[in-house]
Design an enzyme around this catalytic site. Structure first.
Site, short mmCIF file in Angstrom:
data_model
loop_
_atom_site.label_atom_id
_atom_site.label_comp_id
_atom_site.label_asym_id
_atom_site.label_seq_id
_atom_site.Cartn_x
_atom_site.Cartn_y
_atom_site.Cartn_z
N GLU A 1 18.14 62.39 53.85
CA GLU A 1 18.78 62.69 52.56
C GLU A 1 18.57 64.16 52.17
OE1 GLU A 1 17.69 59.89 49.50
OE2 GLU A 1 18.68 58.24 50.53
N GLU B 1 21.22 52.96 54.69
CA GLU B 1 20.34 52.29 53.72
C GLU B 1 21.18 51.54 52.69
OE1 GLU B 1 17.39 54.65 51.74
OE2 GLU B 1 16.72 55.64 53.58
#
Ligand SMILES: *[C@@H]1O[C@H](CO)[C@@H](O)[C@H](O)[C@H]1NC(C)=O
Ligand SMILES: *[C@@H]1O[C@H](CO)[C@@H](O)[C@H](O)[C@H]1NC(C)=O
Ligand SMILES: *[C@@H]1O[C@H](CO)[C@@H](O)[C@H](O)[C@H]1NC(C)=O
Ligand SMILES: *[C@@H]1O[C@H](CO)[C@@H](O)[C@H](O)[C@H]1NC(C)=O
Ligand SMILES: *[C@@H]1O[C@H](CO)[C@@H](O)[C@H](O)[C@H]1NC(C)=O
Length: 776
Positions: free
Chosen positions: A182, A253
């Protein structure tokens, strides 16, 4: 909405850990990952090896496999493996190789997210703190010291995997790796050093030549050939897609819940919501979904990041303890099966989208020779809609997706638990007076009529009236134990006595017709009496109807017709052979006096098995033809909870798969809410002595209470919590007083004091208190 949480469990069987080599070169195209030349739709689940113990790994992975998971995804935890610079640790919970080999042994794939910055609510995001003291260090940036240590660690992990032949390209299970994590969230803060770091990290990773692709999650500019992937709860809606038409759409995710921090509430995400977004992602040609977490586990030691609680993602499909959490686990399992049943078509068919209404769409996949699969989406969060698709109409509950693997039959809907046909039902016929053979001009005593061949006795009669249809007052008095009233085939009321007083009266309103009215009253005993405080004259005890009135007319002395027992009992439809003698229907009428049937697999392991009948009312249950007993969940205690919810199924009654479960439900129940659970008995133990602690504190895990005291001794017991025995000095009230203080409580505290145990069992001698209790 469904009354109760669904869930059927059948927790899986042991399977043959094959150790099959499923690997092969891994590539990809715009549709999916390609493993050994084959396109794949893959479901993946995050299980972090240090958040459980190695003895749990096999069971966690096998439960994931049973839930339809193909890939186990884990981060790699740098500060766990290199706590001091150059000192590496890969033992115990840090044994990454053992974990990946366990995945391989069960025939699953692995995805290794090396980071090495991983966030993961893990202390310092996985970075070892010693990095902090390296001169000139700027983490996660185009910074020489950071890049040096990052490359060193990532290479070490990759080489370790290679030397164990764990990449798919070497015949191992690892099909995908991740570098960074991320990064886009922080990239701008590093100005020009951000983008150049991204390029460096991608190139560094690719140059390690793992033979399998790399991903960068939430990095929409991930450099080729690294795949950019999505994280979040709604990637079917939010993901802008791969940054090249040659890359597949991957969701790294899908948050099954959320991590929790001190001072905040648990985040609950429903199974329906997860299933909706997964189905939408797949409908929009996504090909890889990872559940974050599939098993959260425990932040042991000091590994939780700032303010994060010790339990991690307890609301995942496997809870912190590794137990199957329903309905998530089962609902997602069914979703995976529905998607897998048409995955070839999804991967190779032509993809089209149609509108079915203002908030409704169809995503259709068509093969060359007319095959077809469809996802019908209702985005309307407020109401169910009926849509027309290929000239058939389908009901889509609010905010749901129906999956039609053949474009005809909806085998799964994301909002509905329990896929079609899993449970079947058979409505016990309500006898009519005309069909009864046993007659009497009075109310027969129940037990002397059934002769203990059944709990059930039907009392029937019919009468004519010339009056308009109307509601009338019905009143019956019974000696016991239970009564269901049917008038003209309609269930009109239910009454029962109790252990204290088996007698009761049932008053209700019934709808009478102009013409012939058929009344059928089902009386039931709940076991024959033994004693009611006085056991004498047992032969004089009675049960069954005593008096019946409708409006002002008394039917007590009338022509009654009787039927002993139920048809389903007579045909033994709870046995494998007998169950074929009646026609079972798809679940759905939800009427009383219904037989229900399904098959289930025995839960893995050796723990005792229990049937959770919390969604049911009153009746009896059979497993493979053997009655496991009556159940009565709707009879509540004064505290408002059932007296018994779990019902023992001895392992001796079970085969590994395909066990026949049949229930007779007298009231209304919700069979999809039934689960087959295992009972894991937990013991808690405590020790206190004059020199040590002044009290023993016992505390069970969440949702468990102390059910019995296994051992208690105030005096001079020998041993410790591992092994113990009563000594020369022992207070005879030890057990009783501890029981009084602890049974039924989640935790209790027992003072190590003469006063508490009603006196000193051996004056002048130092005493200890040792207690072991069982939590259930
Ligand atoms: C992977 O690809 C390489 C190069 O094309 C080939 O030599 C090798 O045999 C392949 N490995 C597997 C397991 O198919
Ligand atoms: C009852 O039904 C019969 C036959 O249909 C009819 O003749 C009679 O009028 C009805 N009585 C009432 C009270 O509705
Ligand atoms: C038992 O219940 C019946 C019906 O409700 C009542 O008439 C009777 O008095 C009760 N008997 C006792 C001993 O409480
Ligand atoms: C079930 O039916 C089969 C075939 O009719 C018979 O061989 C078998 O003995 C029956 N089993 C039981 C338990 O009655
Ligand atoms: C456990 O005990 C608590 C009171 O300490 C009670 O509220 C709860 O219902 C009990 N739970 C079970 C499963 O018995």
């Amino acid at each position: 909405m469904v009354r109760m949480l669904y869930w059927f469990t059948a927790i899986l069987l042991l399977w043959t850990a094959t150790g099959t080599v499923r690997g092969g070169n891994v590539t990809y195209d715009g549709r999916s990952l390609i493993i050994n030349g084959q396109h794949k739709i893959l479901f993946s689940g995050s299980i972090h090896y240090p958040r459980s113990t190695p003895d749990m790994w096999s069971s966690l992975i096998s439960k994931a496999k049973a839930g339809g998971i193909d890939v186990i995804q884990t981060y790699v935890f740098w500060n766990l493996h290199e706590p001091q610079q150059g000192q590496f640790y890969f033992n115990g919970r840090a044994d990454l190789v053992r974990f990946v080999k366990e995945i391989q042994a069960q025939g699953l794939y692995a995805c290794l997210r090396i980071g090495p910055f991983i966030e993961s609510e893990w202390t310092y995001g996985g970075l070892p703190f010693w990095l902090h003291d390296i001169p000139g260090m700027v983490y996660r940036s185009d910074n020489q010291p950071f890049k040096y240590h990052m490359k060193r660690f990532v290479s070490r992990i990759v080489n370790m995997m290679k030397s164990e032949k764990l990449y798919a390209s070497q015949g191992g299970p690892i099909i995908l790796s991740q570098v960074e994590n991320e990064y886009k969230n922080v990239e701008a803060a590093f100005h020009e050093k951000g983008p150049s770091y991204v390029r460096w990290a991608a190139l560094m990773a690719v140059n390690l030549q793992t033979g399998v692709p790399w991903v960068m999650c939430k990095q929409d500019d991930a450099p080729d050939p690294v795949i950019n992937s999505c994280n979040g709860m709604r990637c079917g809606e939010t993901f802008a897609g791969p940054n090249s038409p040659n890359k597949p759409s991957i969701w790294t995710e899908d948050w099954t819940s959320f991590y929790q921090v001190y001072g905040e509430e648990t985040y609950m995400r429903s199974a329906q919501d997860i299933a909706f977004h997964v189905a939408l992602f797949i409908a929009k040609t996504g090909s890889y979904v990872n559940y974050y977490m599939y098993h959260g586990g425990t932040n042991f030691g000091r590994t939780a990041s700032a303010f994060t609680i010790t339990s991690y993602y307890d609301q995942a499909p496997l809870d912190e303890y590794g137990l199957i959490r329903q309905p998530k686990w089962g609902h997602l399992k069914e979703l995976h099966a529905a998607i897998k049943s048409c995955s070839k078509l999804l991967l190779h068919g032509a993809h089209k989208t149609f509108s079915l209404g203002p908030l409704q769409q169809a995503y259709v996949f068509q093969g060359n020779s007319g095959q077809c699969a469809a996802f019908l989406v209702n985005n309307d969060g407020k109401q169910e809609v009926e849509v027309l698709f290929q000239s058939n109409s389908y009901k889509l509950p609010q905010k749901s997706i129906g999956i039609l693997p053949d474009c005809k039959t909806m085998t799964f809907n994301t909002a509905k638990f329990n896929s079609v046909g899993k449970w079947e039902e058979y409505n016990e016929p309500i006898p009519e007076f005309d069909k009864t053979s046993l007659r009497a001009n009075r109310l027969l005593e129940h037990m002397s009529t059934t002769k203990d061949t059944s709990d059930y006795l039907w009392y029937t009669f019919r009468f004519q009236q010339n009056l308009p249809n109307a509601q009338s007052v019905f009143n019956a008095q019974s000696h016991g134990h239970v009564l269901h009233a049917y008038v003209n085939g309609v269930h009109a009321g239910f009454g029962h006595g109790s252990h204290q007083n088996t007698s009761f009266s049932l008053q209700t309103t019934v709808r009478l017709k102009n013409g012939t009215n058929n009344v059928a009253l089902l009386s039931a005993t709940v076991g024959l009496p033994v004693s009611l405080f006085v056991g004498a004259y047992l032969e004089r005890r009675v049960a069954g109807l005593r008096r019946v009135r409708i409006q002002n007319k008394d039917f007590t002395t009338y022509t009654w017709g009787y039927q002993v027992g139920l048809l389903g009992e007579r045909l033994q439809i709870y046995t494998e052979n007998g169950s074929n003698k009646v026609k079972w229907n798809k679940l759905g009428t939800n009427r009383p006096l219904m037989w229900y049937k399904t098959l289930f697999d025995a839960p893995a392991g050796n723990d005792p098995v229990a049937l959770n009948l919390g969604s049911m009312g009153k009746g009896e249950a059979w497993v493979n033809g053997q009655s496991i007993g009556r159940y009565w969940v709707s009879f509540h205690t004064s505290q408002g909870s059932p007296s018994q919810t779990w019902y023992n199924i001895p392992r001796a009654f079970l085969k590994p798969t395909g066990n026949l479960l049949v229930l007779l439900e007298e009231e209304k129940g919700y069979p999809p809410g039934i689960t087959v659970d295992t009972v894991s008995v937990t013991k808690v133990c405590g020790y206190a002595s004059e020199s040590h602690l002044s009290a023993v504190q016992l505390s069970c895990p969440p949702k468990r209470n102390i059910s019995s005291i296994i051992f208690a001794s105030f005096g001079t017991p020998s041993g410790n919590c591992e092994s113990y025995a009563i000594g020369n000095c022992h207070s005879s009230s030890s057990k009783a007083n501890v029981e009084k203080a602890c049974i039924g409580k989640r935790s209790c505290s027992i003072p190590q004091s003469n006063h508490f145990f009603g006196g000193d069992p051996c004056p002048g001698i130092p005493k200890v208190l040792l207690v072991e209790a069982k939590c259930t």
